[in-house]
Design an enzyme around this catalytic site. Structure first.
Site, PDB file in Angstrom:
ATOM      1  N   LYS A  33      20.121  13.889   4.074  1.00 36.46           N
ATOM      2  CA  LYS A  33      21.442  14.430   3.257  1.00 36.46           C
ATOM      3  C   LYS A  33      22.290  14.871   4.408  1.00 36.46           C
ATOM      4  CE  LYS A  33      20.372  16.923  -0.320  1.00 36.46           C
ATOM      5  NZ  LYS A  33      20.891  16.751  -1.756  1.00 36.46           N
ATOM      6  N   ARG A 103      20.725  23.608  -0.071  1.00 33.74           N
ATOM      7  CA  ARG A 103      19.619  22.385  -0.251  1.00 33.74           C
ATOM      8  C   ARG A 103      18.776  21.997   0.619  1.00 33.74           C
ATOM      9  NH1 ARG A 103      22.532  19.287  -4.876  1.00 33.74           N
ATOM     10  NH2 ARG A 103      24.618  20.196  -4.840  1.00 33.74           N
ATOM     11  N   GLY A 112      13.130  15.509  -5.082  1.00 37.23           N
ATOM     12  CA  GLY A 112      12.792  16.583  -6.174  1.00 37.23           C
ATOM     13  C   GLY A 112      11.565  17.385  -5.902  1.00 37.23           C
ATOM     14  N   MET A 114      11.265  19.417  -2.728  1.00 32.02           N
ATOM     15  CA  MET A 114      11.733  20.705  -2.342  1.00 32.02           C
ATOM     16  C   MET A 114      12.571  21.392  -2.963  1.00 32.02           C
ATOM     17  SD  MET A 114      11.310  19.857   1.724  1.00 32.02           S
ATOM     18  CE  MET A 114      12.102  18.424   1.738  1.00 32.02           C
ATOM     19  N   ARG A 359      22.997   8.026   0.035  1.00 31.84           N
ATOM     20  CA  ARG A 359      21.704   7.404   0.726  1.00 31.84           C
ATOM     21  C   ARG A 359      21.386   6.023   0.071  1.00 31.84           C
ATOM     22  NH1 ARG A 359      17.809  11.409  -2.291  1.00 31.84           N
ATOM     23  NH2 ARG A 359      18.164  10.970  -4.420  1.00 31.84           N
ATOM     24  N   HIS A 476     -17.368  -9.229  -4.240  1.00 31.85           N
ATOM     25  CA  HIS A 476     -17.298 -10.391  -4.793  1.00 31.85           C
ATOM     26  C   HIS A 476     -16.125 -10.640  -5.790  1.00 31.85           C
ATOM     27  CE1 HIS A 476     -18.350 -13.662  -7.578  1.00 31.85           C
ATOM     28  NE2 HIS A 476     -18.597 -14.430  -6.595  1.00 31.85           N
ATOM     29  N   SER A 785     -11.681 -18.865  13.587  1.00 28.44           N
ATOM     30  CA  SER A 785     -11.115 -17.998  12.433  1.00 28.44           C
ATOM     31  C   SER A 785     -11.728 -16.831  12.143  1.00 28.44           C
ATOM     32  CB  SER A 785     -11.278 -18.862  11.295  1.00 28.44           C
ATOM     33  OG  SER A 785     -10.651 -18.413  10.065  1.00 28.44           O
ATOM     34  N   CYS A 852      -8.829 -15.459   8.441  1.00 25.18           N
ATOM     35  CA  CYS A 852      -9.011 -15.870   6.836  1.00 25.18           C
ATOM     36  C   CYS A 852      -9.629 -14.749   6.175  1.00 25.18           C
ATOM     37  CB  CYS A 852      -9.963 -17.073   6.933  1.00 25.18           C
ATOM     38  SG  CYS A 852     -11.749 -17.212   7.474  1.00 25.18           S
ATOM     39  N   TYR A 872      -2.243 -18.730  12.936  1.00 25.36           N
ATOM     40  CA  TYR A 872      -1.750 -18.469  11.676  1.00 25.36           C
ATOM     41  C   TYR A 872      -2.744 -17.364  11.020  1.00 25.36           C
ATOM     42  CZ  TYR A 872      -6.485 -21.036  10.905  1.00 25.36           C
ATOM     43  OH  TYR A 872      -7.821 -21.245  10.754  1.00 25.36           O
TER      44      TYR A 872
HETATM   45  C1  PEP Z   1     -14.863 -12.930   6.229  1.00 22.35           C
HETATM   46  O1  PEP Z   1     -16.183 -12.645   6.297  1.00 22.35           O
HETATM   47  O2  PEP Z   1     -13.720 -12.683   6.605  1.00 22.35           O
HETATM   48  C2  PEP Z   1     -14.700 -14.303   5.445  1.00 22.35           C
HETATM   49  C3  PEP Z   1     -13.391 -14.806   5.242  1.00 22.35           C
HETATM   50  O3  PEP Z   1     -15.764 -14.948   4.725  1.00 22.35           O
HETATM   51  P1  PEP Z   1     -16.495 -14.380   3.142  1.00 22.35           P
HETATM   52  O4  PEP Z   1     -15.556 -13.382   2.812  1.00 22.35           O
HETATM   53  O5  PEP Z   1     -16.877 -15.589   2.463  1.00 22.35           O
HETATM   54  O6  PEP Z   1     -17.630 -13.804   3.816  1.00 22.35           O
END
Ligand code: PEP
Ligand code: MG
Length: 899
Positions: A33, A103, A112, A114, A359, A476, A785, A852, A872
């Site tokens: 401010k 203020r 809001g 303080m 702001r 899961h 991966s 992954c 990636y």
């Molecule tokens: C992992 O373990 O990060 C993975 C991608 O395999 P999963 O989740 O199937 O065990």
């Protein structure tokens, strides 16, 4: 002497009167401010003069047992003198009093949280001076009663209800409904009662000395930095306690000085849609807190907005036309100057406009997208800046149907926000019931389970959303639901399922099978009944911004996908390949589960091979479908990973049913299931250990992959690039064995078909040993991966399926800042990834590196992946756009670092 040569710390920075000591770049010192008030003053905008006490003074205050720096008082006095000169008024002078507002204003806005005190400097004498000066006694006493209430509440800690009750008594007695109906004498009587109440409650008369009032308010603002609300807000938004707040002391201007006075708030664009049109509201003859307090209904700023709302009260454009023209010019100037949508507070005092705050405005994801794209198209910002302006995680709000924020929510339970989006449907308690009712174009159902297992996959697919009472963010249910784009709330411990009765209980309510619930997978809420939804919009501004992001990002973005539907969704969201196809999900299809069970039950290799021969054509078809959809983009297929017992029936009832359906022997089925039982299956006979024990399983899968690739080529479609991936590898020797198995099988198929196929063999890195010995693995792995779900589990030794039950305590106590299964633990797990990347590259310079695990869709983790140069990231289809944007921001961030 040291003290003589020391430069004095400057605690006070002036603004207003056409200039300022600070500017917008000094947010850390002056707070948001204060810095913006200085900037507006320097721009020559009408800002009432004042000064800012720095955040450093607040830090000093807390570091020194809540005491002020020695020379603060002198600097404040000097600041006040300057304001007196500019306004021609004097603080505490009964004849011509200067009144100020006090203020808070921290570095980051904490709306809001303080405290604020307005109309400070009023007392029994100055109120008379104000009445004289303004020629409006009613206004003077209205201001005085506001001041007494605010000061008593904020500084003296008295309950504001007491004052509201006194005012209500007066109104009742006078038979008046609205505050504006009270006369000068009425307000004077209210003030007398207020003062008597303060004296009674605090044991002291209401402070009359203006200086005492000022320091009381400054102390209260500093103290409010540590109130519970502020602490909670800081924790929620990662704002460090060490920053402290600044205090802004500014001469008052009055929006409650009659019908040519007003006060209001404005956004330069619509903060919920982003539409480029002035948006906001104001009140005639009122002070700032009246707009927010909701006592009177505020009026629209523009005529067009008023007409659209069908409001009868005049807009500012109509009621105060000259000031409105000036105001419009000012807000346009501010937006151009700050190059972003502004959130503005203003007051009009007897026809004169004053700016009290500006702001960058908070906005919804939809508005953020539109404002960023529009500002870039208007040439106000670059495309790269536009890409940086949108919070990647907020795209979630746009990719799924979401709950209309305007609709009421009746919360039955809260769990983890495991998979975003919202869904409404009838409660079912079993996967079979979900499939029966919800399959195909069936009814909308919400599957509510204690937890899910791979067997529930079809039921999950048939349901619109999933709720589990147990399980964390990588349980899961969470992983599978995210992959499918199904909204999911996991670990909702408040839900107690009574399967026999067909109902669940939560927060004293009973919800029966067939009752309608709505789940919000973005907040983790389970709501009663049907709630109104908003559909996603993927073209227009969304597509434009994603296109800009794609031109700057370096990291490729792939999707975790195993079904044709997932793969199609992934491509629609811009995935550049599949980074993880978990083949086990394909084994649960009812058409093949019998053959899978036959394979597991077989006594010897010959028996297993016979069963595998039945699975082969089905598995081949899976890959033909995937390769067809992916049209030559890389597809990483992971060979079988989970412990085999997951495929077998568990209860005696299930065993009998399976035996009847398959013709297999029930006793043998039961015995084999018991044999396969493991104490710790996650660390047991799973992953490539299955391929080592039963090479024929992996041989079948490799054969299916290569045959499918040959079929696709034979159909004249773009040649697929299969990447065959082995899970849970720990040792170089394991990788060598698996590479030989893969090559031997692939070569045989290629020879049989006479069709060369370009494939790669690689490994997941999901065990600490694999990361440390990455050099050994790289001898036979062409790509890695990072399976960060398992790598996090095995590095911490914390079960990914059970962590939901106790990690909250760690997060509450600050031991973990974030759930490490959601956002990568960059120090520990990240170190292993860094080591693996280095050692892998040293052994094989062109080893391809990706991630992954679930972290592949988390913006902070993606930034880490960019920084260490992975090739990636791969995440569930619905997070692909988030990953594309996060990867672009990470690339821009890395480039800035190099500058
Ligand atoms: C992992 O373990 O990060 C993975 C991608 O395999 P999963 O989740 O199937 O065990
Ligand atoms: Mg894994």
């Amino acid at each position: 002497m040291v003290a003589d040569t020391m430069v004095k710390t400057r605690w006070v920075y002036a603004f207003g009167g056409g200039g300022a000591d600070g500017d917008a770049s000094m947010k850390n010192l002056l707070g948001g401010k204060g810095a913006n008030l200085a900037e507006m003053s320097a721009l020559g905008l009408p800002v009432p003069p004042g000064f800012t006490i720095t955040t450093e003074a607040c830090v000093h205050y807390y570091a020194n047992g809540r005491s002020y720096p020695d020379d603060l008082q002198a600097q404040v006095a000097k600041g006040l003198t300057r304001v007196e000169e500019l306004t021609g008024k004097t603080f505490g002078d009964p004849a011509n009093p200067l009144l100020v507002s006090v203020r808070s204003g921290a570095r980051a806005s904490m709306p809001g949280m303080m405290d604020t005190v307005l109309n400070l400097g009023l007392n029994d004498q100055t109120v008379e001076g104000l009445a004289q000066l303004s020629g409006d006694r009613r206004f003077a006493f209205d201001s005085y009663r506001r001041f007494i209430q605010m000061f008593s509440n904020v500084v003296l800690g008295l309950d504001h209800h007491m004052f509201e009750e006194i005012l209500d008594d007066h109104k009742d007695r006078l038979d008046i409904q609205v505050d504006t109906g009270l006369s000068a004498d009425d307000w004077e009587a209210v003030v007398a009662d207020y003062k008597a109440a303060v004296a009674r409650e605090s044991g002291q008369p209401f402070p009359q000395d203006a200086n005492d009032q000022l320091w009381g308010a400054v102390g209260a603002v500093f103290a409010s930095w540590m109130n519970d609300r502020a602490k909670f807000y800081r924790r929620m938004h990662d704002i460090p306690e060490s920053w402290g707040t600044a205090v802004n002391i500014q001469s008052m201007v009055f929006g409650n000085m009659g019908d040519s006075s007003a006060t209001g708030v404005a956004f330069t664009r619509n903060p919920s849609t982003g539409e480029n049109r002035l948006y906001g509201e104001f009140l005639i003859n009122a002070q700032g807190e009246d707009v927010v307090a909701g006592i009177r209904t505020p009026q629209a700023l523009t005529k067009i907005a008023r007409e659209e709302m069908g409001d009868r009260q005049p807009s500012m454009e109509e009621a105060l036309p000259e000031v409105f023209v000036q105001f419009k010019a000012v807000v346009e100037k501010l937006e151009k100057h700050y190059r972003d949508m502004q959130d503005i507070e203003f007051t009009v005092e007897q026809g004169r406009l004053y700016m009290l705050q500006t702001r960058n405005g908070k906005r919804t994801a939809k508005a953020a997208l539109k404002v960023a794209v529009d500002l870039a198209s208007e040439g106000l910002i670059t495309k790269e800046e536009a890409v940086m302006r949108v919070e990647p995680a907020s795209l979630d709000q746009l990719l799924h149907p979401t709950i209309d924020p305007a609709s009421p929510r009746e919360v039955i339970a809260v769990g983890l926000p495991a998979s975003p989006g919202a869904a409404t449907g009838k409660v079912v308690f079993t996967a079979e019931e979900a499939e029966r009712l919800g399959g195909g174009i069936g009814e909308a159902v919400i599957l509510v389970r204690e937890e899910t297992s791979p067997e529930d996959i079809r039921g999950m697919d048939a349901a619109r959303g999933v709720v589990t009472a147990r399980g964390g963010m990588t349980s899961h249910a969470a992983v599978v639901a995210r992959g499918m784009g199904r909204p999911c709330v996991s670990g909702a411990g408040e839900i107690h399922i009574d399967g026999k009765a067909g109902e669940f209980h939560a927060r004293g309510k009973t919800i029966r099978a067939g009752d309608i619930v709505t789940i919000d997978g973005s907040t983790g809420e389970v709501l009663q009944g049907q709630v109104k939804m908003i559909e996603p919009e993927l073209s227009g501004d969304f597509a434009t911004l994603m296109g800009w992001a794609d031109t700057v990002r370096r990291l490729k973005v792939r999707a975790n996908a195993e079904t044709a539907l997932d793969a199609k969704t992934a491509r629609q969201f811009g995935a550049e390949g599949i980074g993880l196809c978990r083949t086990e999900h394909m084994f649960f299809d009812p058409d093949r589960i019998a053959a899978v069970r036959e394979m597991i039950l077989a006594d010897d290799e010959a028996g297993r091979r016979a069963a595998l021969a039945k699975i082969l054509p089905m598995q081949r078809k899976d890959f033909v479908d995937l390769f067809g959809i992916m049209e030559g983009l890389p597809v990483t297929i992971r060979l079988l990973d989970p412990p085999l017992h997951e495929f077998l029936p568990h209860t005696e009832e299930d065993v009998v049913a399976v035996a009847a359906a398959t013709g297999l022997d029930a006793a043998k089925l039961m015995r084999r299931a018991q044999e396969l039982h493991e104490v710790n299956p996650m660390l047991g006979h799973r992953g490539c250990r299955l391929g080592v024990s039963y090479p024929e399983i992996y041989e079948m899968q490799v054969r299916a992959i290569i045959e499918a690739a040959c079929d696709i080529v034979a159909q004249g479609k773009p040649a697929p690039i299969p990447e065959i991936m082995h899970p849970l590898v720990a040792k170089g020797e394991e990788m060598k064995f698996l590479k030989e198995l893969t090559d031997r099988t692939a070569k045989a198929v290629i020879a049989e078909k006479g069709q060369p196929i370009d494939y790669k063999v690689g490994t997941m890195v999901e065990l600490p040993r694999a990361a440390l010995r990455a050099g050994d693995l790289a001898e036979n792995a062409e790509f890695f991966s990072f399976g960060t779900n398992d790598l996090t589990q095995t590095t911490f030794g914390i079960s990914r399926d059970d962590s939901g039950r106790f990690l909250n305590a760690y997060i509450d106590k600050g031991i973990f800042e974030k759930d490490p299964f959601v956002s990568l633990d960059q120090e520990g797990v990240g170190d292993l990834i860094r080591i693996a990347a280095e050692r892998g590259r040293a052994a094989r310079p062109d080893v391809k590196l990706g991630i992954c695990g679930e972290h592949g869709g988390d913006p902070a983790s993606i930034q880490f992946c960019e920084a260490i140069g992975l090739d990636y990231v791969s995440c569930s289809a619905y997070r692909v756009p988030i990953a594309r944007l996060a990867a672009a921001q990470a690339a821009i961030g890395e480039r800035e670092k190099d500058r």
